[in-house]
Design an enzyme around this catalytic site. Structure first.
Site, PDB file in Angstrom:
ATOM      1  CG  HIS A   1      -1.815  -1.182   1.310  1.00 14.61           C
ATOM      2  ND1 HIS A   1      -2.828  -1.477   0.214  1.00 14.61           N
ATOM      3  CD2 HIS A   1      -2.031  -1.964   2.290  1.00 14.61           C
ATOM      4  CE1 HIS A   1      -3.659  -2.493   0.412  1.00 14.61           C
ATOM      5  NE2 HIS A   1      -3.091  -2.586   1.741  1.00 14.61           N
TER       6      HIS A   1
ATOM      7  CG  HIS B   1      -4.231 -47.016 -30.379  1.00 12.16           C
ATOM      8  ND1 HIS B   1      -5.122 -45.978 -30.617  1.00 12.16           N
ATOM      9  CD2 HIS B   1      -3.116 -46.806 -31.117  1.00 12.16           C
ATOM     10  CE1 HIS B   1      -4.549 -44.952 -31.293  1.00 12.16           C
ATOM     11  NE2 HIS B   1      -3.304 -45.199 -31.287  1.00 12.16           N
TER      12      HIS B   1
END
Length: 817
Positions: A144, A571
């Protein structure tokens, strides 16, 4: 906990800097003030409790010089700070009342210098390569503090001054500052508002301007000015109670896409923990684990140059835990998992979309929303307007001349429910799992997988040299010696039968005694398959080694692991071999984890360029397995052909949404397409699914030198995808080799993945902007999956750039009148 010898190459590259002197200052007029010494001491104590400080490189602390302070702050600012050191208590009280939420103390000058000096030393150690990353545990905080104003507990802006040093002294050109403190770090924003070298990205509580620091410029439409336009990013949260789901949605939909496109050389984090559950100032519900998730994802960027600097955080329990878990993540420890993400609250969704609305003209990675000119999507309420909300008084325009030292730091009524929240915090900390393992990464490889060969005319890319080259590369780079070596084994028939038919296995086993002619006849009944007498045994070893890595991970022998096996498997169907695949290694491994170890939810990622049809079919109706495939589809004309891997496939009747196909069409794809798919689809779905185990069907035939794939992926992107997955399942990630037929490319890719598992810095991804066809493919899959997942909320229509300018002009005219 990994062994010391395995950790020595990585843990000493995390730095930590702290000094107990920074616990000396306190608020002399309000003993209950939240910015107090216990914030620091509790953090150090918690980090010691976990043994973290001994695993880090201790960085020397020092006081910052006047010259270093004045690179951003006004000389009068420093003069006032110096004068406070010799003031009486009454004089300090009068001075403190001039500033908002601030107090002076006789040690505040020294401690502010120490906090900044510690931060700058940490920065230097990172940028000089002495440490890879680090945490500056400092107070007072800094984000800040402005050019000539103290504000919000902050006196010197530690992070902004560190960024300035990185630009000026180290010559950096791109710095990302992430501010996750619950309050907007206006000081950092002001310093770099017109500087395109610095992105300031703040996530903060805003409440439509009614939350401190009450600034108009904290809203989402303040995006920088001049050359810095688009580089200031505010994500304002307008309701309390925002949780991990909100913060992860911000991470996936805004922060990561922009960060990858920006490609920073350094990441600085204003690490405030007042958004954590239990903090009365924040009133948010972010868990300490979520901050660790942020660290894990960001550590893939900037070659790991990540510097966290403590800002706020005022619930001692979640502050200290949040810092400790962030430090563990910097060290490469697995992130404790967060709960299954849910639909973010409507206000947060609107904020995210509004941020995208104003930023997408400047960032090409934000391409997943339509324009209002189209008719396929519907605009949401709140997207056709711009701030500010009427009736709000901002400190931007006027603020009090003096401030009470007794002002509360939280909204009325918060403390009335403090005991309830405290119980929630205790419950959260009690159920947070800190997973420890004997070894960090396990590797399994056995020579038996080499015996499967094409004894015919040849021409098959799937060859023993694939895994031999991987092993050679791992040894050459030194990664082989840094891993624990898991004993492989041959799978038993009963394990093969977990997904394959008994008759199929029996017929395949007969090939062990077949002559060459009989083998040729038998293999001709399958597509793209070659067989020899040793094929069954090699395939069984590939499965067994895959199961060995699963066992090692699930018994906490290893944090994560990789199986270097062949033949591949994704696969292979229940009763069929195809595409070089004999047994489905990944599918068997997943089923084995369910049956043997009782794993409830498994995520399977298949990034082989070919769709893993076998895995999809075997778990098509299993709601406990999420299968996500990224593959070349080319409208069904790429292997395995026939619509396998179509994006509209979403799972069987009992598992809708558990099959996710990202099917690439229309040209070659590159790193940015895969990274974008992870950000917008893979990660949101994975965190909502919350797996107990992640298995990767790790094919590397999309790598750029692989002629079979035809894509342009670099080895680096496989490392990045691996790193992104490491925040899931307490780090239980298993890589099982699938395809990849460029010997050098495949070996480099696996090397990169194992390096990522070890926590090593990763090469940067350049030009991380997805292709138009890549975005279209991802959007098509999102359109299908939105019906099944609560976190896919952001594919909506937004004003076009031209429409946005009209809205701005109308708003300006209204404000004038």
């Amino acid at each position: 906990m990994a062994s010391a010898s395995e950790e020595s190459t990585s843990c000493n590259r995390t730095g930590v800097v702290y000094d107990d002197l920074m616990a000396s200052h306190f608020h002399m007029w309000n003993e209950d003030f939240t910015e107090k010494p216990e914030r620091y001491t509790s953090i150090v104590e918690r980090c010691r409790h976990y043994g973290l400080l001994d695993r880090c490189t201790k960085i020397q602390c020092r006081e910052a010089t006047d010259e270093e302070i004045l690179t951003l702050h006004n000389p009068d600012h420093l003069k006032i700070l110096k004068m406070s050191e010799s003031m009486s208590k009454e004089e300090m009280e009068a001075l403190s009342q001039k500033y908002d939420y601030l107090y002076f103390h006789k040690d505040i000058l020294r401690n502010s210098r120490l906090a900044l000096g510690a931060t700058l030393n940490m920065l230097d150690e990172i940028l000089y390569g002495k440490v890879r990353n680090g945490f500056a545990i400092v107070r007072p905080p800094g984000h800040h503090a402005m050019y000539n104003e103290f504000n919000g507990y902050c006196l010197l802006n530690n992070v902004a001054l560190a960024a300035k040093r990185a630009l000026d002294l180290h010559g950096l050109e791109r710095i990302l500052i992430l501010d996750w403190d619950v309050h907007h770090g206006q000081g950092i924003q002001y310093f770099f508002y017109n500087d395109p070298r610095v992105i300031y990205f703040s996530i903060h509580k805003y409440l439509d301007g009614e939350e401190w620091p009450y600034l108009r410029e904290s809203d989402y439409d303040h995006i920088g000015e001049g050359p810095g336009t688009g580089f200031n990013i505010n994500v304002p949260l307008n309701v309390i109670g925002c949780d991990d789901s909100v913060y992860l949605a911000i991470l996936f939909n805004i922060l990561l896409p922009i960060a990858y496109e920006f490609n920073p050389q350094l990441i600085l984090v204003s690490a405030g923990y007042d958004a954590a559950l239990g903090c009365p100032e924040g009133e948010m519900e972010v868990t300490p684990s979520c901050f660790a998730q942020y660290v894990n994802q960001l550590s893939a960027l900037a070659e790991g140059k990540l510097c966290l600097v403590l800002e706020g955080g005022y619930c001692i329990k979640t502050l200290s835990e949040g810092v400790a878990l962030s430090l563990k993540a910097l060290l490469g420890d697995p992130c404790p998992r967060v709960d299954q993400t849910k639909r973010p609250n409507d206000s947060a969704v609107l904020s995210i979309l509004n941020v995208i609305k104003v930023l997408r003209p400047y960032w090409r990675s934000l391409r997943y929303q339509g324009d209002l000119a189209s008719i396929s999507l519907s605009p949401r309420t709140g997207l056709l307007s711009l701030p500010p909300k009427e009736g709000i008084s901002f400190y931007t325009h006027s603020k009090p001349e003096s401030f009470s030292l007794d002002q509360d730091c939280w909204n009325p009524g918060v403390m009335e429910s403090a005991h309830v929240v405290d119980a929630q915090v205790d419950e959260l900390l009690a159920r947070t799992v800190h997973r420890g393992t004997k070894h960090k990464v396990g590797l399994v490889y056995e020579d038996a997988v080499l015996n499967h060969r094409d004894t015919g005319l040849g021409g098959f890319e799937e060859c023993p040299e694939r895994v031999e080259r991987i092993v050679q590369t791992l040894k050459k780079t030194g990664i082989w010696d840094r891993c624990y070596h898991i004993q492989g084994r041959e799978a038993r028939d009963a394990e093969l039968c977990l997904v394959h038919g008994e008759d199929h296995i029996r017929r395949f086993k007969k090939t062990m005694t077949m002559g060459e002619e009989a083998l040729r006849v038998y293999q001709s009944s399958f597509k793209s398959i070659f067989l020899c007498q040793e094929s069954f045994t090699s395939a069984a070893w590939a499965v067994g080694c895959s199961l060995s890595v699963i066992d090692s991970i699930l018994t906490n022998q290893c944090q994560s692991g990789a199986a270097i096996v062949r033949p591949p498997g994704h696969h292979a169907e229940k009763n069929d071999m195809m595409g070089f695949c004999l047994f489905n290694n990944v599918a068997i491994a997943a089923k084995y984890a369910q049956v043997k170890h009782g794993v409830q939810r498994i995520l399977i990622i298949d990034w082989d360029i070919h769709h893993g049809n076998g895995i999809q079919n075997m778990f098509d109706n299993d709601p406990n397995v999420l299968f996500i495939s990224l593959h070349r589809f080319d409208n069904g004309s790429f292997y395995p052909y026939g619509g396998k891997g179509y994006h509209k496939q979403s799972g069987g009747p009992d598992a809708q949404g558990r099959t996710v196909n990202i099917a690439w069409n229309d040209g070659s794809k590159g790193d940015a397409d895969y990274i974008s798919a992870f950000h917008h689809l893979v990660l949101p779905l994975a965190y909502e699914f919350a797996p107990d185990l992640v298995i990767v069907a790790a094919g590397f035939d999309a790598e750029k030198t692989d002629s079979l794939g035809g894509y342009r992926l670099t080895p680096a992107v496989f490392g990045h995808m691996t790193r992104m997955l490491m925040g899931l399942a307490d780090g239980k990630v298993a890589l099982i080799l699938e395809g990849g037929y460029s010997l050098e490319g495949t070996s480099q890719c696996m090397n990169m993945c194992v390096s990522a598992l070890l926590g090593d810095p990763l090469p940067n991804i350049h030009n991380a902007v997805p292709s138009k066809s890549g975005v279209e493919a991802i959007c098509k899959t999102m359109e299908v999956q939105e019906a099944f997942w609560k976190t896919l909320l952001f594919r909506v229509e937004l004003p076009s750039e031209e429409q946005l300018e009209v809205i701005k002009a109308e708003k300006a005219q209204k404000l004038c009148t």
